[in-house]
Design a protein around this motif. Structure first.
Motif, PDB file in Angstrom:
ATOM      1  N   GLU A 388      -3.998  -5.676 -13.718  1.00  0.00           N
ATOM      2  CA  GLU A 388      -4.422  -6.847 -13.016  1.00  0.00           C
ATOM      3  C   GLU A 388      -4.973  -6.225 -11.701  1.00  0.00           C
ATOM      4  O   GLU A 388      -5.886  -7.050 -11.053  1.00  0.00           O
ATOM      5  CB  GLU A 388      -3.044  -7.443 -12.668  1.00  0.00           C
ATOM      6  CG  GLU A 388      -2.480  -8.275 -13.713  1.00  0.00           C
ATOM      7  CD  GLU A 388      -1.856  -9.708 -13.528  1.00  0.00           C
ATOM      8  OE1 GLU A 388      -1.652  -9.931 -12.339  1.00  0.00           O
ATOM      9  OE2 GLU A 388      -1.073 -10.212 -14.601  1.00  0.00           O
ATOM     10  N   PHE A 389      -4.845  -5.351 -11.069  1.00  0.00           N
ATOM     11  CA  PHE A 389      -5.288  -4.614  -9.893  1.00  0.00           C
ATOM     12  C   PHE A 389      -6.768  -4.367 -10.262  1.00  0.00           C
ATOM     13  O   PHE A 389      -7.654  -4.539  -9.175  1.00  0.00           O
ATOM     14  CB  PHE A 389      -4.492  -3.551  -9.210  1.00  0.00           C
ATOM     15  CG  PHE A 389      -3.305  -4.009  -8.743  1.00  0.00           C
ATOM     16  CD1 PHE A 389      -2.787  -5.224  -8.556  1.00  0.00           C
ATOM     17  CD2 PHE A 389      -2.658  -2.789  -8.028  1.00  0.00           C
ATOM     18  CE1 PHE A 389      -1.566  -5.350  -7.901  1.00  0.00           C
ATOM     19  CE2 PHE A 389      -1.262  -3.233  -7.557  1.00  0.00           C
ATOM     20  CZ  PHE A 389      -0.938  -4.232  -7.405  1.00  0.00           C
ATOM     21  N   ARG A 401      -3.023   0.126  -3.039  1.00  0.00           N
ATOM     22  CA  ARG A 401      -1.834  -0.181  -2.083  1.00  0.00           C
ATOM     23  C   ARG A 401      -1.949  -1.374  -1.504  1.00  0.00           C
ATOM     24  O   ARG A 401      -0.942  -2.027  -1.254  1.00  0.00           O
ATOM     25  CB  ARG A 401      -1.725   1.086  -1.198  1.00  0.00           C
ATOM     26  CG  ARG A 401      -0.554   1.591  -0.547  1.00  0.00           C
ATOM     27  CD  ARG A 401      -0.384   2.924  -0.240  1.00  0.00           C
ATOM     28  NE  ARG A 401      -0.327   3.656  -1.364  1.00  0.00           N
ATOM     29  CZ  ARG A 401       0.910   4.012  -2.088  1.00  0.00           C
ATOM     30  NH1 ARG A 401       1.855   3.108  -1.608  1.00  0.00           N
ATOM     31  NH2 ARG A 401       0.848   4.843  -3.003  1.00  0.00           N
ATOM     32  N   GLU A 402      -2.881  -1.617  -1.022  1.00  0.00           N
ATOM     33  CA  GLU A 402      -3.275  -3.093  -0.481  1.00  0.00           C
ATOM     34  C   GLU A 402      -2.950  -4.094  -1.312  1.00  0.00           C
ATOM     35  O   GLU A 402      -2.115  -5.090  -0.857  1.00  0.00           O
ATOM     36  CB  GLU A 402      -4.783  -3.204   0.194  1.00  0.00           C
ATOM     37  CG  GLU A 402      -5.111  -2.747   1.319  1.00  0.00           C
ATOM     38  CD  GLU A 402      -6.594  -3.172   1.437  1.00  0.00           C
ATOM     39  OE1 GLU A 402      -7.281  -4.234   2.117  1.00  0.00           O
ATOM     40  OE2 GLU A 402      -7.552  -2.213   1.010  1.00  0.00           O
ATOM     41  N   LEU A 403      -3.054  -4.121  -2.526  1.00  0.00           N
ATOM     42  CA  LEU A 403      -2.876  -5.203  -3.687  1.00  0.00           C
ATOM     43  C   LEU A 403      -1.512  -5.166  -3.909  1.00  0.00           C
ATOM     44  O   LEU A 403      -0.708  -6.021  -3.736  1.00  0.00           O
ATOM     45  CB  LEU A 403      -3.824  -4.928  -4.630  1.00  0.00           C
ATOM     46  CG  LEU A 403      -5.435  -5.079  -4.882  1.00  0.00           C
ATOM     47  CD1 LEU A 403      -5.858  -4.450  -5.938  1.00  0.00           C
ATOM     48  CD2 LEU A 403      -5.419  -6.597  -4.730  1.00  0.00           C
ATOM     49  N   ALA A 406       0.175  -6.796  -0.810  1.00  0.00           N
ATOM     50  CA  ALA A 406      -0.226  -8.220  -0.740  1.00  0.00           C
ATOM     51  C   ALA A 406       0.576  -9.125  -1.658  1.00  0.00           C
ATOM     52  O   ALA A 406       0.931 -10.101  -1.749  1.00  0.00           O
ATOM     53  CB  ALA A 406      -1.881  -8.504  -0.638  1.00  0.00           C
ATOM     54  N   THR A 407       0.459  -8.274  -3.077  1.00  0.00           N
ATOM     55  CA  THR A 407       0.981  -9.342  -4.084  1.00  0.00           C
ATOM     56  C   THR A 407       2.866  -9.002  -4.265  1.00  0.00           C
ATOM     57  O   THR A 407       3.261  -9.723  -5.142  1.00  0.00           O
ATOM     58  CB  THR A 407       0.400  -8.856  -5.302  1.00  0.00           C
ATOM     59  OG1 THR A 407       0.594  -7.412  -5.635  1.00  0.00           O
ATOM     60  CG2 THR A 407      -1.091  -9.359  -5.191  1.00  0.00           C
ATOM     61  N   ASN A 408       3.252  -7.986  -3.819  1.00  0.00           N
ATOM     62  CA  ASN A 408       4.492  -7.618  -3.934  1.00  0.00           C
ATOM     63  C   ASN A 408       4.755  -7.252  -5.474  1.00  0.00           C
ATOM     64  O   ASN A 408       6.003  -7.235  -5.997  1.00  0.00           O
ATOM     65  CB  ASN A 408       5.401  -8.802  -3.553  1.00  0.00           C
ATOM     66  CG  ASN A 408       6.363  -8.317  -2.511  1.00  0.00           C
ATOM     67  OD1 ASN A 408       6.675  -7.144  -2.261  1.00  0.00           O
ATOM     68  ND2 ASN A 408       6.989  -9.343  -1.868  1.00  0.00           N
ATOM     69  N   MET A 409       3.611  -6.759  -5.798  1.00  0.00           N
ATOM     70  CA  MET A 409       3.694  -6.376  -7.349  1.00  0.00           C
ATOM     71  C   MET A 409       4.076  -4.767  -7.561  1.00  0.00           C
ATOM     72  O   MET A 409       3.335  -4.169  -7.376  1.00  0.00           O
ATOM     73  CB  MET A 409       2.672  -6.913  -8.351  1.00  0.00           C
ATOM     74  CG  MET A 409       2.786  -8.148  -8.755  1.00  0.00           C
ATOM     75  SD  MET A 409       1.157  -8.460  -9.277  1.00  0.00           S
ATOM     76  CE  MET A 409       1.457  -8.192 -10.868  1.00  0.00           C
TER      77      MET A 409
END
Ligand code: ADP
Ligand code: MG
Ligand code: ZN
Length: 474
Positions: A388-389, A401-403, A406-409
């Motif tokens: 997904e990233f 890392r940012e993703l 931001a998504t808490n995934m």
């Protein structure tokens, strides 16, 4: 089954040349206002004298040596005459292998997976101007405009023997040739119009038809596929196929007749009196030989040996030089090399293709890709999350890392939480659990339920094992 023969004439711009072939205008014409990149020589004004760009000879020799061709010790330029609005001199400066004239190289071959395609000859020649059809296509526009920015750009014409028999082979030939040219550093094949081809096709019982000026390897495959079925139908209906030149209509995906073919006599080739013959010295050839870069076939072998990847993956990477370079940069930051190869080939490329992007346009650099793989390896994220990233990394330039922040995934690594969720799903689906005990395929449904509840944060294999164990005990 009819015997089919396919031969290609590939025209490749020498995009690495700074100037045009016979004048000092820049050879980079892309995006310039029409007719702004011109001078008396490339406009073909009377009395203008061409001066040969010697770097083009060096590039042509590199290509000839890479393909194993015989290099001529003397080369000459000829005037190839024909009347066409895109050529104001009424001749194109080219090369011809005939009495007293020599092309730069003869013979050679390109190896495809299971076949060798012989090269007939390699010519240096200039590109004509570009015709623009303001009110439709070449065949329907009511008038034509001419842009001479491209006129005089240096090209190589690489002509094969008719050794191909399937459309797919023609496409692979062009892809392989493009990779060779890119590894030599003479042509950037991703520039629009930098590599074009004429495809010659004949089927048993018919004459050869030449389909002119096809813009991409994929379209070469499509145009030939179309031609073969058109010609086979004509032969089997007793209509026959006559020698002609056709045009590939890339919008309608069909070929249409252009003209009956000129013969060599029509071109009235003769040596260009403005351009004296050039001696190709042994020392020039030695110099070029000793500085030849690594070529695709060598690079495929090196990738297999150095990175432990299989031949198929090595070939896919190396067929696109940009991708192969990118791959090597990722490996500097992450050392499970086969994992890097499969992520790039199976996922990264897919997202690029989805938006018709080149690798140079991707916003996800080698370090971000390496970081994603590391996070996957140490269990911070799951393969589902990684997938997904990836598109957001490529299109938006976000780091993994940012993703994640931001998504808490993040991967669900707390086994007690995971077990709770599994128990919950089993309790909610008693009927399915019964079926799953009898048929292990049904377990996948339960895995899906758990994945949903965890927001895809669990590793499916772990969940599967957990469920399998639990239902065995129920
Ligand atoms: P021309 O100068 O008229 O274009 P060439 O002799 O240079 O003709 O050949 C052009 C191309 O046609 C070459 O790539 C060659 O392999 C191909 N060719 C020749 N004969 C056939 C054939 N019977 N069927 C398909 N292609 C052919
Ligand atoms: Mg031809
Ligand atoms: Zn010029």
């Amino acid at each position: 089954m009819y015997l089919t023969m396919i031969g290609l004439e590939v025209h490749t711009h020498l995009t690495s040349l700074k100037t045009k072939l016979f004048c000092s205008c820049p050879s980079d014409y892309v995006g310039k206002p029409p007719n702004s990149n011109v001078c008396p020589v490339c406009l073909g004004l009377p009395g203008a004298i061409p001066v040969f760009n010697e770097t083009a000879l060096k590039f042509a020799l590199m290509v000839g040596l890479a393909l194993g061709s015989r290099i001529s010790d003397r080369i000459t330029f000829v005037r190839k005459h024909y009347f066409y609005p895109d050529m104001s001199k009424n001749y194109q400066i080219s090369q011809y292998d005939g009495p007293g004239t020599e092309a730069v190289a003869m013979g050679g071959e390109v190896k495809l997976r299971d076949k060798k395609i012989r090269i007939r000859r390699i010519n240096i020649e200039e590109d004509p101007a570009k015709s623009i059809y303001p009110t439709g296509s070449m065949l329907t526009s009511t008038y034509t405009m001419l842009d001479y920015n491209r006129s005089g750009v240096g090209m190589l014409e690489i002509v094969t023997e008719p050794d191909m028999s399937e459309p797919r082979e023609a496409r692979e030939f062009i892809e392989k040739l493009r990779s060779i040219l890119e590894h030599l550093g003479v042509c950037d094949g991703s520039i629009e119009g930098a590599i074009r081809a004429d495809a010659n096709v004949s089927v048993e019982g018919g004459e050869r038809v030449e389909v002119k000026n096809i813009g991409s390897a994929k379209d070469v495959e499509s145009a030939i596929t179309y031609e073969i079925s058109r010609q086979r139908a004509a032969v089997s209906q007793g209509l026959g196929v006559r020698r002609e030149t056709r045009h590939w209509d890339s919008e309608r995906r069909v070929t249409v007749p252009l003209r009956t073919k000129e013969t060599d006599e029509d071109y009235r080739y003769f040596p260009d009196p403005d351009l004296p013959p050039i001696q190709v010295t042994a020392s020039l050839i030695e110099d070029i030989k000793s500085s030849m870069p690594e070529l695709p076939d060598q690079r495929i072998q090196r990738f297999m040996a150095q990175y432990g990847i299989n031949e198929y993956n090595a070939t896919v990477l190396v067929m696109d030089k940009g991708l192969a370079d990118f791959y090597e940069r990722v490996t500097l930051h992450y050392n499970n090399y086969p994992k890097v190869a499969s992520l790039l080939i199976n996922d990264y490329l897919r997202w690029l293709n989805e938006k018709d992007m080149k690798i140079s346009q991707s916003k996800a650099g080698p370090e971000q890709v390496a970081e994603l793989l590391r996070m996957l390896e140490n269990g911070t994220i799951t393969i589902k999350i990684a997938k997904e990233f990836l598109p957001r990394m490529i299109y938006e330039g976000k780091s993994p890392r940012e993703l994640m922040e931001a998504t808490n995934m993040t991967a669900l690594r707390d086994m007690t939480i995971l077990e709770d969720i599994v128990n919950q799903v089993l309790a909610e689906n008693p009927e399915v659990v019964k079926k799953a005990k009898a048929d292990s395929k049904v377990i996948h449904f339960l895995v899906g339920q758990v994945m949903k509840k965890t927001g895809k944060r669990a590793e499916p294999e772990t969940v599967y094992k957990l469920i399998e164990e639990k239902i065995a005990r129920i």
